[in-house]
Design a protein around this motif. Structure first.
Motif, PDB file in Angstrom:
ATOM      1  N   SER A 114       0.832  -1.206   0.000  1.00  0.00           N
ATOM      2  CA  SER A 114       0.000   0.000   0.000  1.00  0.00           C
ATOM      3  C   SER A 114       0.867   1.256   0.000  1.00  0.00           C
ATOM      4  CB  SER A 114      -0.926  -0.007   1.216  1.00  0.00           C
ATOM      5  OG  SER A 114      -1.597   1.225   1.361  1.00  0.00           O
ATOM      6  N   PHE A 115       1.875   1.291   0.876  1.00  0.00           N
ATOM      7  CA  PHE A 115       2.745   2.467   0.958  1.00  0.00           C
ATOM      8  C   PHE A 115       3.583   2.650  -0.306  1.00  0.00           C
ATOM      9  CE2 PHE A 115       2.837   2.046   5.854  1.00  0.00           C
ATOM     10  CZ  PHE A 115       1.664   2.793   5.936  1.00  0.00           C
ATOM     11  N   SER A 116       3.929   1.556  -0.948  1.00  0.00           N
ATOM     12  CA  SER A 116       4.822   1.630  -2.097  1.00  0.00           C
ATOM     13  C   SER A 116       4.105   1.975  -3.399  1.00  0.00           C
ATOM     14  CB  SER A 116       5.555   0.290  -2.259  1.00  0.00           C
ATOM     15  OG  SER A 116       6.359   0.286  -3.413  1.00  0.00           O
ATOM     16  N   LYS A 117       2.928   1.409  -3.616  1.00  0.00           N
ATOM     17  CA  LYS A 117       2.303   1.505  -4.937  1.00  0.00           C
ATOM     18  C   LYS A 117       1.040   2.350  -4.978  1.00  0.00           C
ATOM     19  CE  LYS A 117       5.480  -1.079  -6.669  1.00  0.00           C
ATOM     20  NZ  LYS A 117       6.517  -0.444  -7.517  1.00  0.00           N
ATOM     21  N   PHE A 118       0.602   2.879  -3.846  1.00  0.00           N
ATOM     22  CA  PHE A 118      -0.585   3.729  -3.840  1.00  0.00           C
ATOM     23  C   PHE A 118      -0.220   5.125  -3.333  1.00  0.00           C
ATOM     24  CE2 PHE A 118      -2.260  -0.557  -3.601  1.00  0.00           C
ATOM     25  CZ  PHE A 118      -3.338  -0.522  -4.466  1.00  0.00           C
ATOM     26  N   ARG A 119      -0.920   6.113  -3.813  1.00  0.00           N
ATOM     27  CA  ARG A 119      -0.724   7.487  -3.369  1.00  0.00           C
ATOM     28  C   ARG A 119      -2.051   8.007  -2.838  1.00  0.00           C
ATOM     29  NH1 ARG A 119       3.364   5.563  -3.929  1.00  0.00           N
ATOM     30  NH2 ARG A 119       5.214   6.246  -5.104  1.00  0.00           N
ATOM     31  N   ARG A 147      -0.676   9.387   3.683  1.00  0.00           N
ATOM     32  CA  ARG A 147       0.210   8.227   3.538  1.00  0.00           C
ATOM     33  C   ARG A 147       1.539   8.432   4.275  1.00  0.00           C
ATOM     34  NH1 ARG A 147       3.830   8.316  -0.478  1.00  0.00           N
ATOM     35  NH2 ARG A 147       5.083   6.443  -0.880  1.00  0.00           N
ATOM     36  N   LYS A 148       2.178   9.579   4.058  1.00  0.00           N
ATOM     37  CA  LYS A 148       3.469   9.834   4.691  1.00  0.00           C
ATOM     38  C   LYS A 148       3.333   9.974   6.205  1.00  0.00           C
ATOM     39  CE  LYS A 148       5.716  11.976   0.701  1.00  0.00           C
ATOM     40  NZ  LYS A 148       6.429  13.183   0.184  1.00  0.00           N
ATOM     41  N   PHE A 149       2.210  10.526   6.643  1.00  0.00           N
ATOM     42  CA  PHE A 149       1.990  10.667   8.087  1.00  0.00           C
ATOM     43  C   PHE A 149       1.891   9.293   8.751  1.00  0.00           C
ATOM     44  CE2 PHE A 149      -1.053  10.797  11.615  1.00  0.00           C
ATOM     45  CZ  PHE A 149      -0.383  11.657  12.473  1.00  0.00           C
ATOM     46  N   VAL A 150       1.147   8.395   8.128  1.00  0.00           N
ATOM     47  CA  VAL A 150       0.997   7.044   8.676  1.00  0.00           C
ATOM     48  C   VAL A 150       2.337   6.316   8.667  1.00  0.00           C
ATOM     49  CG1 VAL A 150      -0.142   4.816   8.378  1.00  0.00           C
ATOM     50  CG2 VAL A 150      -1.425   6.927   7.987  1.00  0.00           C
ATOM     51  N   MET A 151       3.100   6.483   7.595  1.00  0.00           N
ATOM     52  CA  MET A 151       4.418   5.853   7.529  1.00  0.00           C
ATOM     53  C   MET A 151       5.325   6.370   8.644  1.00  0.00           C
ATOM     54  SD  MET A 151       4.935   6.020   3.379  1.00  0.00           S
ATOM     55  CE  MET A 151       6.676   5.620   3.478  1.00  0.00           C
ATOM     56  N   LEU A 175       9.623  -4.394   3.575  1.00  0.00           N
ATOM     57  CA  LEU A 175       8.939  -4.859   2.364  1.00  0.00           C
ATOM     58  C   LEU A 175       8.612  -3.707   1.432  1.00  0.00           C
ATOM     59  CD1 LEU A 175       6.613  -7.630   3.810  1.00  0.00           C
ATOM     60  CD2 LEU A 175       8.774  -7.874   2.597  1.00  0.00           C
ATOM     61  N   LYS A 176       8.394  -2.528   1.979  1.00  0.00           N
ATOM     62  CA  LYS A 176       8.178  -1.366   1.108  1.00  0.00           C
ATOM     63  C   LYS A 176       9.400  -1.154   0.222  1.00  0.00           C
ATOM     64  CE  LYS A 176       7.463   3.632   1.077  1.00  0.00           C
ATOM     65  NZ  LYS A 176       8.657   3.865   0.219  1.00  0.00           N
ATOM     66  N   GLY A 177      10.593  -1.316   0.790  1.00  0.00           N
ATOM     67  CA  GLY A 177      11.805  -1.178  -0.003  1.00  0.00           C
ATOM     68  C   GLY A 177      11.876  -2.197  -1.131  1.00  0.00           C
ATOM     69  N   ALA A 223      -5.983  -8.667 -14.114  1.00  0.00           N
ATOM     70  CA  ALA A 223      -5.739  -9.073 -12.725  1.00  0.00           C
ATOM     71  C   ALA A 223      -6.130  -7.947 -11.769  1.00  0.00           C
ATOM     72  CB  ALA A 223      -4.267  -9.428 -12.542  1.00  0.00           C
ATOM     73  N   ASN A 224      -6.720  -8.326 -10.638  1.00  0.00           N
ATOM     74  CA  ASN A 224      -7.024  -7.330  -9.609  1.00  0.00           C
ATOM     75  C   ASN A 224      -5.821  -7.196  -8.668  1.00  0.00           C
ATOM     76  OD1 ASN A 224      -7.144  -9.518  -7.751  1.00  0.00           O
ATOM     77  ND2 ASN A 224      -9.317  -9.825  -8.244  1.00  0.00           N
ATOM     78  N   HIS A 225      -5.967  -6.337  -7.654  1.00  0.00           N
ATOM     79  CA  HIS A 225      -4.822  -6.059  -6.788  1.00  0.00           C
ATOM     80  C   HIS A 225      -4.370  -7.296  -6.001  1.00  0.00           C
ATOM     81  CE1 HIS A 225      -4.415  -1.820  -7.558  1.00  0.00           C
ATOM     82  NE2 HIS A 225      -5.701  -1.612  -7.340  1.00  0.00           N
ATOM     83  N   LEU A 226      -5.311  -8.111  -5.522  1.00  0.00           N
ATOM     84  CA  LEU A 226      -4.935  -9.312  -4.784  1.00  0.00           C
ATOM     85  C   LEU A 226      -4.225 -10.307  -5.687  1.00  0.00           C
ATOM     86  CD1 LEU A 226      -8.043  -9.904  -2.474  1.00  0.00           C
ATOM     87  CD2 LEU A 226      -5.806  -8.971  -1.856  1.00  0.00           C
TER      88      LEU A 226
END
Length: 276
Positions: A93-98, A102-106, A156-158, A176-179
């Protein structure tokens, strides 16, 4: 180029020997004590006197200790799998979604590492008590997942950052869907990272004493660490042979897992250290 002189080599190997003694001597002493007869427990002989397997056989055949071992395996494997799955979803989620926040949660994920685990136990204990999970395996599973989540998510984000977005877009074009993208495209490319987090989560939960003693008080549900403390400490006399033998048994599962998966673990820890 730096030239290694004879003095440097001597200094290096003396330091290595000192570190090796500091690291391995307690382990060797533990094995030595576990193999001693009870009458020789307090003798200073080091792998030179008579040896016996009685202490280890007593621990292996003790149903109570084996019950603690089974409980630890259930909790450690369960929390490891849960943490790896949750960290994978969060990292993706952190890597591929904007999205907003997002940055606050990270940042909050990493800030949570600044709080001592003993302090967090106060709030976790209250939450588990109010939700009715106190005294169950779920209290430990959720707690261990929480502590693995920050490091696991960032690791894993890296990995996911290194996966080209074009690869994901191609999978979307194919329907294909996200899952499905995660299961068939993203996760197979991040196997070393996933195994690294799984090992980290397993070892963390396997070695935990504070939470296992506080959140679970039923002797039948105790994990190995808390079970050994309650069994061997606080007695009128301590059988050090049994205690050291039990410690050897406690080390075996972690050692086997690391030996079998060390290739992936080292690859996961060093990935991204060198830029191409």
């Amino acid at each position: 180029m730096f030239r290694k002189t004879i003095g440097f080599r001597i200094f290096f190997w003396v330091c290595m020997a000192g570190i090796s003694i500091f690291v391995f001597f307690p382990l060797l002493w533990m094995i030595n004590t576990a193999l001693k007869p009870t009458s020789d427990t307090y003798s200073l002989v080091f792998f030179t006197g008579p040896k016996t397997m009685d202490n280890i056989m007593h621990i292996v055949t003790d149903q109570k200790i084996m019950g603690y071992l089974k409980n630890s395996l259930i909790v450690s494997l369960g929390s490891s799998l849960m943490a790896t799955l949750v960290c994978g979803l969060a990292g993706y989620s952190f890597s591929k979604f904007r999205y907003r926040g997002r940055k606050f949660v990270m940042g909050m994920f990493m800030m949570s590492q600044a709080f001592p685990h003993a302090i967090l136990l106060l709030s976790i204990y209250t939450i588990m008590q109010k939700t009715g999970l106190l005294g169950s395996y779920w209290a430990l599973l959720i707690s261990y997942v929480v502590f693995t989540l920050p490091i696991g998510t960032w690791t894993l984000k890296g990995y996911f950052d290194q996966i080209p977005d074009s690869l994901i877009e191609s999978a979307k074009i194919d329907g294909a869907n996200h899952l499905q993208i995660m299961g068939k495209v993203v996760l197979p490319l991040a196997v070393p990272g996933m195994i690294t987090i799984a090992i980290y989560g397993f070892v963390w939960s396997w070695n935990d004493l504070l939470y296992s003693m506080t959140l679970v008080t039923d002797n039948a549900k105790r994990t190995l660490a808390s079970g050994l403390v309650m069994t061997f400490l606080g007695m009128g006399s301590t059988n050090w042979g049994y205690m050291m033998a039990a410690s050897i048994v406690a080390v075996i599962p972690v050692t086997i897992i690391f030996i079998c998966l060390q290739r992936y673990f080292i690859q996961g820890m060093t990935s991204g250290a060198v830029k191409e």
